[in-house]
Design a protein around this motif. Structure first.
Motif, short mmCIF file in Angstrom:
data_model
loop_
_atom_site.label_atom_id
_atom_site.label_comp_id
_atom_site.label_asym_id
_atom_site.label_seq_id
_atom_site.Cartn_x
_atom_site.Cartn_y
_atom_site.Cartn_z
N ALA A 53 0.84 -1.19 0.00
CA ALA A 53 0.00 0.00 0.00
C ALA A 53 0.88 1.25 0.00
N GLY A 54 0.51 2.22 -0.79
CA GLY A 54 1.22 3.49 -0.80
C GLY A 54 2.45 3.53 -1.69
N THR A 55 2.71 2.44 -2.43
CA THR A 55 3.90 2.45 -3.29
C THR A 55 3.67 3.24 -4.58
N GLY A 56 2.41 3.58 -4.86
CA GLY A 56 2.12 4.41 -6.03
C GLY A 56 1.43 3.67 -7.17
N LYS A 57 0.79 2.54 -6.85
CA LYS A 57 0.17 1.72 -7.89
C LYS A 57 -0.94 2.48 -8.63
N SER A 58 -1.85 3.09 -7.86
CA SER A 58 -2.97 3.78 -8.51
C SER A 58 -2.47 4.95 -9.35
N SER A 59 -1.48 5.68 -8.82
CA SER A 59 -0.93 6.81 -9.58
C SER A 59 -0.33 6.32 -10.90
N LEU A 60 0.33 5.18 -10.83
CA LEU A 60 0.97 4.61 -12.02
C LEU A 60 -0.08 4.14 -13.02
N VAL A 96 -10.04 9.00 -6.74
CA VAL A 96 -9.54 10.36 -6.88
C VAL A 96 -8.37 10.37 -7.86
N ARG A 97 -7.45 9.38 -7.67
CA ARG A 97 -6.25 9.37 -8.52
C ARG A 97 -6.56 9.03 -9.97
N MET A 98 -7.68 8.33 -10.20
CA MET A 98 -7.99 7.98 -11.59
C MET A 98 -9.14 8.81 -12.14
N ILE A 142 -5.10 -5.18 -13.25
CA ILE A 142 -5.55 -5.63 -11.93
C ILE A 142 -4.58 -5.09 -10.89
N GLU A 143 -5.09 -4.22 -10.02
CA GLU A 143 -4.26 -3.65 -8.95
C GLU A 143 -4.45 -4.47 -7.68
N THR A 144 -3.36 -5.00 -7.14
CA THR A 144 -3.49 -5.71 -5.86
C THR A 144 -2.46 -5.17 -4.89
N ASN A 190 9.58 2.73 -7.97
CA ASN A 190 8.84 3.99 -8.00
C ASN A 190 9.37 4.92 -6.90
N LYS A 191 8.91 6.14 -6.92
CA LYS A 191 9.40 7.19 -6.01
C LYS A 191 10.90 7.36 -6.20
N ALA A 192 11.28 7.40 -7.47
CA ALA A 192 12.69 7.53 -7.83
C ALA A 192 13.26 8.86 -7.34
N ASP A 193 12.38 9.78 -6.95
CA ASP A 193 12.84 11.07 -6.41
C ASP A 193 13.33 10.94 -4.97
N ARG A 194 13.00 9.84 -4.31
CA ARG A 194 13.36 9.67 -2.91
C ARG A 194 14.78 9.12 -2.77
N THR A 224 10.62 4.91 -11.98
CA THR A 224 9.53 5.85 -12.28
C THR A 224 9.29 6.82 -11.13
N GLN A 225 8.55 7.86 -11.49
CA GLN A 225 8.04 8.78 -10.48
C GLN A 225 6.57 8.97 -10.85
N ALA A 226 5.75 8.11 -10.26
CA ALA A 226 4.36 8.00 -10.73
C ALA A 226 3.55 9.27 -10.52
N ASN A 227 3.86 10.04 -9.48
CA ASN A 227 3.07 11.25 -9.23
C ASN A 227 3.36 12.33 -10.28
N LYS A 228 4.53 12.24 -10.94
CA LYS A 228 4.89 13.23 -11.97
C LYS A 228 4.80 12.65 -13.38
N1 GDP Z 1 7.33 11.40 -3.89
C1 GDP Z 1 6.61 10.60 -4.62
N2 GDP Z 1 5.34 10.32 -4.26
C2 GDP Z 1 4.60 9.48 -5.03
C3 GDP Z 1 5.14 8.88 -6.21
N3 GDP Z 1 4.19 8.09 -6.74
C4 GDP Z 1 3.10 8.18 -5.96
N4 GDP Z 1 3.34 9.02 -4.92
C5 GDP Z 1 2.42 9.39 -3.83
O1 GDP Z 1 2.27 8.26 -2.97
C6 GDP Z 1 0.97 8.24 -2.40
C7 GDP Z 1 0.32 6.88 -2.61
O2 GDP Z 1 0.04 6.71 -3.98
P1 GDP Z 1 -1.05 5.68 -4.55
O3 GDP Z 1 -0.98 5.76 -6.03
O4 GDP Z 1 -2.36 5.87 -3.91
O5 GDP Z 1 -0.45 4.30 -4.02
P2 GDP Z 1 -1.13 2.85 -3.94
O6 GDP Z 1 -1.64 2.68 -2.55
O7 GDP Z 1 0.00 1.91 -4.21
O8 GDP Z 1 -2.20 2.78 -4.98
C8 GDP Z 1 0.20 9.38 -3.04
O9 GDP Z 1 0.21 10.47 -2.17
C9 GDP Z 1 1.00 9.68 -4.30
O10 GDP Z 1 0.89 11.02 -4.72
C10 GDP Z 1 6.50 9.20 -6.57
O11 GDP Z 1 7.07 8.71 -7.56
N5 GDP Z 1 7.17 10.06 -5.73
#
Ligand code: GDP
Ligand code: MG
Length: 318
Positions: A53-60, A96-98, A142-144, A190-194, A224-228
């Motif tokens: 959870a929170g790894t950025g799946k939905s954003s991706l 919200v993300r989609m 399929i998101e899991t 993901n979160k390659a900015d971190r 990747t950086q899914a949020n960008k």
């Molecule tokens: N810094 C950073 N944050 C990200 C990145 N991708 C996603 N996020 C943030 O991580 C949080 C969780 O993302 P979400 O897509 O809901 O993750 P999921 O739970 O795996 O579906 C959100 O606040 C996103 O904006 C990224 O590449 N870098």
């Protein structure tokens, strides 16, 4: 609304959503009807997006949808998230993300909030995928989320499994150790900015060099950086290449027979448990048997045997 009527409207997102609700509720008629249409003639490209959870799946996934839509491909997204069972929070977050795709008729997005009693993938998943396939969706995503067993189930549903790892929290190292690693066709850092993204990529790549992989497909690592939206092009390319590789080398798809076997056994198990639940809810004598077991009036083993014989006879006479 009759199922036949629904079947003619499978390209209508509302009808699809209604049918999936019926699947989640375990409606026997809908299951039977979907089983009958699941001839497997048309096959969507099933893409699994998995990770904690929170790894950025939905954003991706949001970006993946845009990519496939730009190629005029229809897309269905099924999101299975255990954290959404009670709170509904994750469901809302995903929506919200989609959101940007909500108005697009070529995109269908649905959360499956349930998991079965073993904590495996939502039992409605197979039939929901079959339904989206029958509706002609080119792509089914399929998101899991979760860890361990629940994550590796995706292997048997998806053709292309994408595993998301993030630099933070030491989670990735746990994943490396737990063996989930072996399931993925594509690894996404993901979160390659971190901070730590490069170290994670190096560790991962060293791990993959040692892992036994197939001759035809070497799982790539994509940053990747899914949020960008950074790195998405490369990821989409890898997903398409993996699909092509499966088409060109069908025999390399070692999981397909196992996938089909699991789908078959899971459908049979589901069918029997539906019959059992329905029977217990509607047959007074059997319901009494259950009550006797609860009150220690009869032995669970003997009562179970009795019930099995009774149901077997009913099925025989069906
Ligand atoms: N810094 C950073 N944050 C990200 C990145 N991708 C996603 N996020 C943030 O991580 C949080 C969780 O993302 P979400 O897509 O809901 O993750 P999921 O739970 O795996 O579906 C959100 O606040 C996103 O904006 C990224 O590449 N870098
Ligand atoms: Mg999500």
């Amino acid at each position: 609304m009759s199922f036949k009527h629904s079947l003619n409207n499978l390209n209508d997102n509302r009808t699809l959503a209604q049918l999936i609700t019926k699947l989640e509720q375990g409606d026997p008629e809908t299951y039977r009807n979907i089983e009958s249409i699941g001839s497997g003639k048309f096959r969507s490209h099933r893409i699994g997006v998995t990770g904690s959870a929170g790894t950025g799946k939905s954003s991706l996934i949001n970006h993946l949808i845009s990519f496939f839509r730009s190629k005029q491909k229809s897309v269905g997204v099924l999101s299975v998230d255990p954290s959404s069972v009670f709170s509904g929070g994750a469901v809302l977050g995903d929506r919200v993300r989609m959101q940007q795709h909500a108005e697009d008729d070529g995109v269908f997005i649905r959360s499956l909030a349930t998991r079965d009693f073993k904590g495996h993938l939502a039992s409605a998943i197979w039939s929901s995928v079959a339904l989206l396939e029958a509706s002609g969706k080119d792509i089914v995503i399929i998101e899991t989320s979760g860890s361990g067993q629940t994550d590796s189930d995706i292997y048997y549903v998806a053709d292309t499994v994408t595993l998301l790892l993030v630099p933070e929290g030491g989670d990735a190292i746990q994943t490396l150790k737990s063996g989930i690693m072996e399931i993925a066709d594509i690894y996404v850092v993901n979160k390659a900015d971190r901070p730590g993204a490069d170290t994670l990529t190096k560790t991962l790549s060293a791990h993959l060099r040692l892992a036994e992989t197939s001759e035809v497909w070497k799982p790539p690592i994509v940053k990747t950086q899914a949020n960008k939206g950074t790195g998405i092009g490369k990821l989409c390319e890898a997903i398409e290449q993996h699909h092509l590789s499966l088409i060109k080398n069908p025999s390399s798809n070692k999981t397909l027979p196992e996938q089909r076997r699991r789908e078959f056994t899971s459908q049979v198990e589901l069918g029997f448990s539906r019959i059992l639940r329905h029977h217990l809810a509607n047959n007074k004598e059997s319901a009494r048997l259950l009550k006797d077991v609860e009150s220690a009036g009869s032995s669970p083993q003997r009562a179970a045997q009795k019930l099995i014989c009774k149901i077997a006879k009913l099925i025989k006479d069906m």
